[in-house]
Design a protein around this motif. Structure first.
Motif, PDB file in Angstrom:
ATOM      1  N   TRP A  12       0.840  -1.195   0.000  1.00  0.00           N
ATOM      2  CA  TRP A  12       0.000   0.000   0.000  1.00  0.00           C
ATOM      3  C   TRP A  12       0.873   1.242   0.000  1.00  0.00           C
ATOM      4  CZ3 TRP A  12      -0.618  -4.165   3.302  1.00  0.00           C
ATOM      5  CH2 TRP A  12      -1.621  -5.066   2.909  1.00  0.00           C
ATOM      6  N   SER A  13       0.313   2.355  -0.405  1.00  0.00           N
ATOM      7  CA  SER A  13       1.113   3.575  -0.488  1.00  0.00           C
ATOM      8  C   SER A  13       1.486   4.079   0.912  1.00  0.00           C
ATOM      9  CB  SER A  13       0.346   4.664  -1.243  1.00  0.00           C
ATOM     10  OG  SER A  13      -0.657   5.218  -0.414  1.00  0.00           O
ATOM     11  N   ALA A  14       2.532   4.887   0.955  1.00  0.00           N
ATOM     12  CA  ALA A  14       2.961   5.488   2.221  1.00  0.00           C
ATOM     13  C   ALA A  14       1.847   6.346   2.804  1.00  0.00           C
ATOM     14  CB  ALA A  14       4.240   6.306   2.008  1.00  0.00           C
ATOM     15  N   ASP A  15       1.115   7.054   1.947  1.00  0.00           N
ATOM     16  CA  ASP A  15       0.013   7.902   2.432  1.00  0.00           C
ATOM     17  C   ASP A  15      -1.131   7.059   2.997  1.00  0.00           C
ATOM     18  OD1 ASP A  15       1.342  10.270   1.845  1.00  0.00           O
ATOM     19  OD2 ASP A  15       0.489  10.391  -0.168  1.00  0.00           O
ATOM     20  N   GLU A  16      -1.436   5.932   2.353  1.00  0.00           N
ATOM     21  CA  GLU A  16      -2.497   5.053   2.870  1.00  0.00           C
ATOM     22  C   GLU A  16      -2.107   4.497   4.236  1.00  0.00           C
ATOM     23  OE1 GLU A  16      -4.588   3.144  -1.113  1.00  0.00           O
ATOM     24  OE2 GLU A  16      -2.597   2.411  -0.525  1.00  0.00           O
ATOM     25  N   MET A  17      -0.874   4.032   4.373  1.00  0.00           N
ATOM     26  CA  MET A  17      -0.441   3.455   5.644  1.00  0.00           C
ATOM     27  C   MET A  17      -0.351   4.526   6.726  1.00  0.00           C
ATOM     28  SD  MET A  17      -0.467   0.274   5.187  1.00  0.00           S
ATOM     29  CE  MET A  17       0.096  -0.114   6.838  1.00  0.00           C
ATOM     30  N   TYR A  18       0.096   5.712   6.350  1.00  0.00           N
ATOM     31  CA  TYR A  18       0.145   6.816   7.317  1.00  0.00           C
ATOM     32  C   TYR A  18      -1.266   7.101   7.845  1.00  0.00           C
ATOM     33  CZ  TYR A  18       0.613  11.445   9.319  1.00  0.00           C
ATOM     34  OH  TYR A  18       0.562  12.503  10.180  1.00  0.00           O
ATOM     35  N   ALA A  19      -2.236   7.212   6.942  1.00  0.00           N
ATOM     36  CA  ALA A  19      -3.617   7.522   7.336  1.00  0.00           C
ATOM     37  C   ALA A  19      -4.178   6.439   8.257  1.00  0.00           C
ATOM     38  CB  ALA A  19      -4.498   7.676   6.095  1.00  0.00           C
ATOM     39  N   LEU A  20      -3.863   5.194   7.979  1.00  0.00           N
ATOM     40  CA  LEU A  20      -4.360   4.086   8.798  1.00  0.00           C
ATOM     41  C   LEU A  20      -3.798   4.172  10.224  1.00  0.00           C
ATOM     42  CD1 LEU A  20      -4.505   0.453   7.545  1.00  0.00           C
ATOM     43  CD2 LEU A  20      -3.762   0.972   9.839  1.00  0.00           C
ATOM     44  N   VAL A  21      -2.491   4.390  10.360  1.00  0.00           N
ATOM     45  CA  VAL A  21      -1.875   4.454  11.684  1.00  0.00           C
ATOM     46  C   VAL A  21      -2.307   5.726  12.424  1.00  0.00           C
ATOM     47  CG1 VAL A  21       0.319   4.538  12.947  1.00  0.00           C
ATOM     48  CG2 VAL A  21       0.065   3.001  10.994  1.00  0.00           C
ATOM     49  N   ALA A  22      -2.520   6.812  11.695  1.00  0.00           N
ATOM     50  CA  ALA A  22      -2.919   8.087  12.314  1.00  0.00           C
ATOM     51  C   ALA A  22      -4.347   8.058  12.855  1.00  0.00           C
ATOM     52  CB  ALA A  22      -2.769   9.228  11.303  1.00  0.00           C
ATOM     53  N   GLY A 104       4.220   0.732  -3.504  1.00  0.00           N
ATOM     54  CA  GLY A 104       4.099   0.368  -2.103  1.00  0.00           C
ATOM     55  C   GLY A 104       4.963   1.269  -1.241  1.00  0.00           C
ATOM     56  N   CYS A 105       5.285   0.802  -0.055  1.00  0.00           N
ATOM     57  CA  CYS A 105       6.078   1.630   0.861  1.00  0.00           C
ATOM     58  C   CYS A 105       6.851   0.757   1.827  1.00  0.00           C
ATOM     59  CB  CYS A 105       5.179   2.602   1.629  1.00  0.00           C
ATOM     60  SG  CYS A 105       4.098   1.834   2.865  1.00  0.00           S
ATOM     61  N   GLU A 106       7.795   1.406   2.494  1.00  0.00           N
ATOM     62  CA  GLU A 106       8.511   0.766   3.579  1.00  0.00           C
ATOM     63  C   GLU A 106       8.032   1.416   4.865  1.00  0.00           C
ATOM     64  OE1 GLU A 106      12.835  -0.557   3.532  1.00  0.00           O
ATOM     65  OE2 GLU A 106      12.895   1.308   4.723  1.00  0.00           O
ATOM     66  N   VAL A 107       7.544   0.585   5.784  1.00  0.00           N
ATOM     67  CA  VAL A 107       7.036   1.065   7.060  1.00  0.00           C
ATOM     68  C   VAL A 107       8.038   0.691   8.142  1.00  0.00           C
ATOM     69  CG1 VAL A 107       5.190   0.832   8.775  1.00  0.00           C
ATOM     70  CG2 VAL A 107       4.633   0.813   6.343  1.00  0.00           C
ATOM     71  N   GLY A 108       8.412   1.685   8.946  1.00  0.00           N
ATOM     72  CA  GLY A 108       9.279   1.436  10.085  1.00  0.00           C
ATOM     73  C   GLY A 108       8.497   1.669  11.370  1.00  0.00           C
TER      74      GLY A 108
END
Length: 154
Positions: A12-22, A104-108
């Motif tokens: 998933w995109s970095a923006d999608e994952m950011y929104a989910l965690v936020a 996609g993205c890399e999530v840390g």
């Protein structure tokens, strides 16, 4: 004193994952051991927003509420959490989200904490790394449910 650090390539995109965690208020819908979430306050800052939130964590016979300050920085796709009150001596965590050229993205993810009471510290110490991996997987499963399954970038 337990710390956990993990980096994952996700489809998933970095923006999608950011929104989910936020979206802290949605955590009880999918995060293991999270019984409730309440946003105490929100205020804008120059590069994002600071939110104060309470989470209620239920694990076996323990049920604890803790407060944290969540600093959301969408421009650099980073989320930092600092402990305010509850059963910990301290708690710090952060998430980072970096777009990948292949998609996609890399999530840390990093977390470091210590409970005030030795008994809670011993209990979580037995299952800490497994629990943290389960938390990260819960975010991945939530992304698949919200954004649809996708192949992981090579």
């Amino acid at each position: 004193m337990p710390t956990h650090s993990e980096t994952r390539k996700l489809p998933w995109s970095a923006d999608e994952m950011y929104a989910l965690v936020a979206d802290v208020a949605a955590y009880p819908e999918f995060l293991p051991w999270t019984a409730a979430a309440r946003i105490r306050s929100r205020r804008p800052i120059a590069d994002g927003e600071v939110m104060e939130a309470d989470l209620v964590i239920s694990f076996r016979v323990f049920r604890e509420r803790f407060g944290s300050r969540v600093t959301l920085r969408p421009g650099i796709r980073r989320i930092d959490t600092d402990y305010l009150d509850g059963p910990f001596r301290y708690l710090k965590s952060h998430w980072t989200f970096a777009p990948l050229p292949e998609g996609g993205c890399e999530v840390g993810f990093f977390v470091d904490f210590e409970f005030r009471t030795p008994i809670l510290q011993r209990i979580i110490g037995l299952v800490f790394h497994e629990a943290m991996q389960r938390v990260v997987r819960a975010f991945e499963q939530r992304a698949a449910a919200l954004y649809g399954p996708r192949p992981v970038p090579a």
